[in-house]
Design a protein around this motif. Structure first.
Motif, PDB file in Angstrom:
ATOM      1  N   PHE A  84      15.933  20.240  54.492  1.00 25.72           N
ATOM      2  CA  PHE A  84      16.593  21.515  54.564  1.00 25.72           C
ATOM      3  C   PHE A  84      16.832  21.835  53.008  1.00 25.72           C
ATOM      4  CE2 PHE A  84      19.220  21.935  58.639  1.00 25.72           C
ATOM      5  CZ  PHE A  84      17.997  21.308  59.458  1.00 25.72           C
ATOM      6  N   ALA A  85      17.048  21.004  52.223  1.00 27.40           N
ATOM      7  CA  ALA A  85      17.070  21.413  50.634  1.00 27.40           C
ATOM      8  C   ALA A  85      15.669  21.951  49.956  1.00 27.40           C
ATOM      9  CB  ALA A  85      17.482  20.332  49.871  1.00 27.40           C
ATOM     10  N   THR A  86      14.644  21.171  50.627  1.00 26.45           N
ATOM     11  CA  THR A  86      13.482  21.685  50.216  1.00 26.45           C
ATOM     12  C   THR A  86      13.013  23.106  50.890  1.00 26.45           C
ATOM     13  OG1 THR A  86      12.678  19.154  50.423  1.00 26.45           O
ATOM     14  CG2 THR A  86      10.836  21.143  50.267  1.00 26.45           C
ATOM     15  N   GLY A  95      17.638  25.061  40.025  1.00 25.90           N
ATOM     16  CA  GLY A  95      19.029  24.615  39.483  1.00 25.90           C
ATOM     17  C   GLY A  95      20.190  25.200  40.119  1.00 25.90           C
ATOM     18  N   PHE A  96      20.368  25.880  41.088  1.00 29.28           N
ATOM     19  CA  PHE A  96      21.231  26.311  41.753  1.00 29.28           C
ATOM     20  C   PHE A  96      21.408  25.214  43.166  1.00 29.28           C
ATOM     21  CE2 PHE A  96      23.536  29.523  44.857  1.00 29.28           C
ATOM     22  CZ  PHE A  96      24.572  28.992  44.669  1.00 29.28           C
ATOM     23  N   ALA A  97      20.414  24.816  43.626  1.00 36.33           N
ATOM     24  CA  ALA A  97      20.207  23.945  44.553  1.00 36.33           C
ATOM     25  C   ALA A  97      20.648  22.464  44.206  1.00 36.33           C
ATOM     26  CB  ALA A  97      18.776  23.890  45.114  1.00 36.33           C
ATOM     27  N   GLY A 151      16.253  36.234  51.680  1.00 38.73           N
ATOM     28  CA  GLY A 151      16.606  35.025  52.200  1.00 38.73           C
ATOM     29  C   GLY A 151      17.536  34.244  51.336  1.00 38.73           C
ATOM     30  N   TYR A 152      18.371  34.819  50.353  1.00 40.66           N
ATOM     31  CA  TYR A 152      19.259  34.023  49.537  1.00 40.66           C
ATOM     32  C   TYR A 152      20.232  33.549  50.218  1.00 40.66           C
ATOM     33  CZ  TYR A 152      22.502  33.115  45.694  1.00 40.66           C
ATOM     34  OH  TYR A 152      23.498  32.535  44.691  1.00 40.66           O
ATOM     35  N   ILE A 153      20.889  34.041  50.977  1.00 43.39           N
ATOM     36  CA  ILE A 153      22.019  33.650  51.834  1.00 43.39           C
ATOM     37  C   ILE A 153      21.535  32.358  52.640  1.00 43.39           C
ATOM     38  CG2 ILE A 153      23.913  34.278  53.501  1.00 43.39           C
ATOM     39  CD1 ILE A 153      24.429  35.236  50.774  1.00 43.39           C
ATOM     40  N   TRP A 154      20.320  32.573  53.366  1.00 44.14           N
ATOM     41  CA  TRP A 154      19.843  31.431  54.215  1.00 44.14           C
ATOM     42  C   TRP A 154      19.632  30.072  53.343  1.00 44.14           C
ATOM     43  CZ3 TRP A 154      19.494  29.289  58.545  1.00 44.14           C
ATOM     44  CH2 TRP A 154      18.445  28.581  58.898  1.00 44.14           C
ATOM     45  N   GLY A 155      19.112  30.476  52.190  1.00 43.27           N
ATOM     46  CA  GLY A 155      18.705  29.134  51.271  1.00 43.27           C
ATOM     47  C   GLY A 155      20.123  28.717  51.075  1.00 43.27           C
ATOM     48  N   LEU A 156      21.282  29.363  50.707  1.00 42.33           N
ATOM     49  CA  LEU A 156      22.510  28.694  50.398  1.00 42.33           C
ATOM     50  C   LEU A 156      22.887  28.130  51.316  1.00 42.33           C
ATOM     51  CD1 LEU A 156      24.984  28.642  48.419  1.00 42.33           C
ATOM     52  CD2 LEU A 156      25.579  30.879  49.401  1.00 42.33           C
ATOM     53  N   LEU A 157      22.999  28.465  52.624  1.00 45.74           N
ATOM     54  CA  LEU A 157      23.461  27.847  53.709  1.00 45.74           C
ATOM     55  C   LEU A 157      22.702  26.625  54.154  1.00 45.74           C
ATOM     56  CD1 LEU A 157      25.174  27.912  56.156  1.00 45.74           C
ATOM     57  CD2 LEU A 157      23.320  29.145  57.571  1.00 45.74           C
ATOM     58  N   LEU A 158      21.430  26.625  53.943  1.00 47.36           N
ATOM     59  CA  LEU A 158      20.687  25.380  53.985  1.00 47.36           C
ATOM     60  C   LEU A 158      20.825  24.351  53.186  1.00 47.36           C
ATOM     61  CD1 LEU A 158      17.038  26.733  54.772  1.00 47.36           C
ATOM     62  CD2 LEU A 158      18.538  25.575  56.607  1.00 47.36           C
ATOM     63  N   VAL A 160      23.774  23.955  51.405  1.00 40.67           N
ATOM     64  CA  VAL A 160      25.366  23.243  51.945  1.00 40.67           C
ATOM     65  C   VAL A 160      25.022  22.444  53.076  1.00 40.67           C
ATOM     66  CG1 VAL A 160      27.605  24.138  52.560  1.00 40.67           C
ATOM     67  CG2 VAL A 160      26.450  25.443  51.006  1.00 40.67           C
ATOM     68  N   ILE A 161      24.484  22.872  54.107  1.00 38.69           N
ATOM     69  CA  ILE A 161      24.048  21.935  55.078  1.00 38.69           C
ATOM     70  C   ILE A 161      23.525  20.520  54.791  1.00 38.69           C
ATOM     71  CG2 ILE A 161      23.133  21.401  57.479  1.00 38.69           C
ATOM     72  CD1 ILE A 161      23.219  24.421  57.893  1.00 38.69           C
ATOM     73  N   ALA A 162      22.519  20.554  53.899  1.00 36.35           N
ATOM     74  CA  ALA A 162      21.764  19.381  53.141  1.00 36.35           C
ATOM     75  C   ALA A 162      22.794  18.459  52.504  1.00 36.35           C
ATOM     76  CB  ALA A 162      20.686  19.872  52.431  1.00 36.35           C
ATOM     77  N   MET A 163      23.700  19.402  51.624  1.00 41.58           N
ATOM     78  CA  MET A 163      24.745  18.386  50.953  1.00 41.58           C
ATOM     79  C   MET A 163      25.776  17.729  51.776  1.00 41.58           C
ATOM     80  SD  MET A 163      27.888  18.790  49.932  1.00 41.58           S
ATOM     81  CE  MET A 163      28.450  20.652  49.980  1.00 41.58           C
TER      82      MET A 163
END
Length: 307
Positions: A84-86, A95-97, A151-158, A160-163
């Motif tokens: 998911f992080a990828t 950097g944010f990821a 897709g920024y919010i989608w990337g943020l959600l993924l 957080v789920i990954a973390m």
């Protein structure tokens, strides 16, 4: 060169290589290859190398029960966390990821408190968690309102789920260790996770033939397997064996900064004063939480010794 000097070199190598892995992953997904497929190829190659190494050394194959456990851990650590992080890297800066991933000690505290009741939320812990969230808020604000991408919010959600998945996986491993070499187990987790990632990629309908994978993606994956999954991992083990845990764990605070700076230079990611301040605040918060947890563990061990 002394052992300690080599260990410090290992610490620097771990910090840099794991920091650069975020940028390498971003480069890999920017070439039109789905993130799940990139993660599947990476974990399959890395897992195969680890498993082959230990089989050559005479390690036994895992039992069916062990294989089920390893597959479950592979789902948490390498399918959801890494996979998911990828995928998220296509939508948010590397950097944010990396910074979100560094928050996992905070979520470990919350999970341990809610489900196991064995972690105290001290003043330092609370301040650390507050700083961590505040710092992420700074970075989120700057990215979301000044450098917004589709897709920024989608990337943020993924992310957080990954973390969170990584946090759950580390807690389970700490409480239920499988009876086999830990590094061999990691290889099997990667390998089993890669099969699940392959299935998910095929089901998504977004996979591309391996012959169509661009050269830049193959180069990035090769770097991820050799530098991040093997060299950095070996360096990390050496560092943990020969340096104090407090020093050896410094890589966790350094690799997000490496990812931020390298992302600015290589993938043209924006670096503003808000992002820099937010990143530093977040890492200070994570440091305080880790320090609080360390003191609680030391106190618990002291209480056991006195009994």
């Amino acid at each position: 060169m002394t052992v300690k000097q080599k260990a410090y070199i290992g610490l620097v190598a771990t910090s840099i290589l794991w920091g650069t892995s975020w940028v390498a992953s971003k480069i890999a997904v920017q070439q039109g290859v789905p993130g799940l497929e990139v993660a599947a190829i990476r974990q399959f190659l890395g897992g195969s190398l680890f498993v082959a190494f230990f089989l050559i050394r005479g390690e036994k194959l895992p039992t069916f029960k062990q294989l089920l456990w390893l597959t479950g851990m592979g789902m948490l650590l390498f399918v959801i966390a890494n996979g998911f992080a990828t995928v998220a890297l296509l939508y948010i800066p590397s950097g944010f990821a990396a910074l979100i991933a560094a928050l996992y000690p905070l979520s470990v505290v919350v999970i341990e408190k809610l489900f196991f009741k064995n972690t105290k939320i001290t003043a330092i812990t609370f301040i650390g968690m507050l700083l961590g969230i505040t710092g992420i808020g700074f970075v989120f604000y700057d990215n979301a309102f000044h450098n917004y991408t589709e897709g920024y919010i989608w990337g943020l959600l993924l992310s957080v789920i990954a973390m969170l998945s990584w946090s759950v996986g580390t807690i389970i491993i700490a409480r239920n260790k499988v009876k086999m070499n830990a590094y061999n187990a990691t290889g099997w987790q990667m390998l089993m996770g890669s099969f699940v990632l392959m299935i998910m990629t095929l089901v998504s309908g977004e996979s591309i033939p391996l012959t169509s994978v661009p050269a830049n993606t193959w180069l990035a994956i090769t770097y991820l397997v050799l530098a991040s999954s093997i060299v950095a991992f070996v360096a990390f083990i050496y560092t943990m064996k020969h340096l104090e845990p407090a020093i050896a764990s410094l890589y966790a605070y350094m690799n997000p900064l490496v990812a931020i700076l390298l992302g600015t230079m290589i993938t043209n990611e924006k670096l503003t004063i808000n992002i820099l301040i937010g990143s530093l605040i977040t890492l200070i918060g994570v440091f305080l939480v880790n320090r609080s947890l360390k003191k609680q563990r030391e106190q618990a061990l002291a209480d056991v010794d006195e009994m």
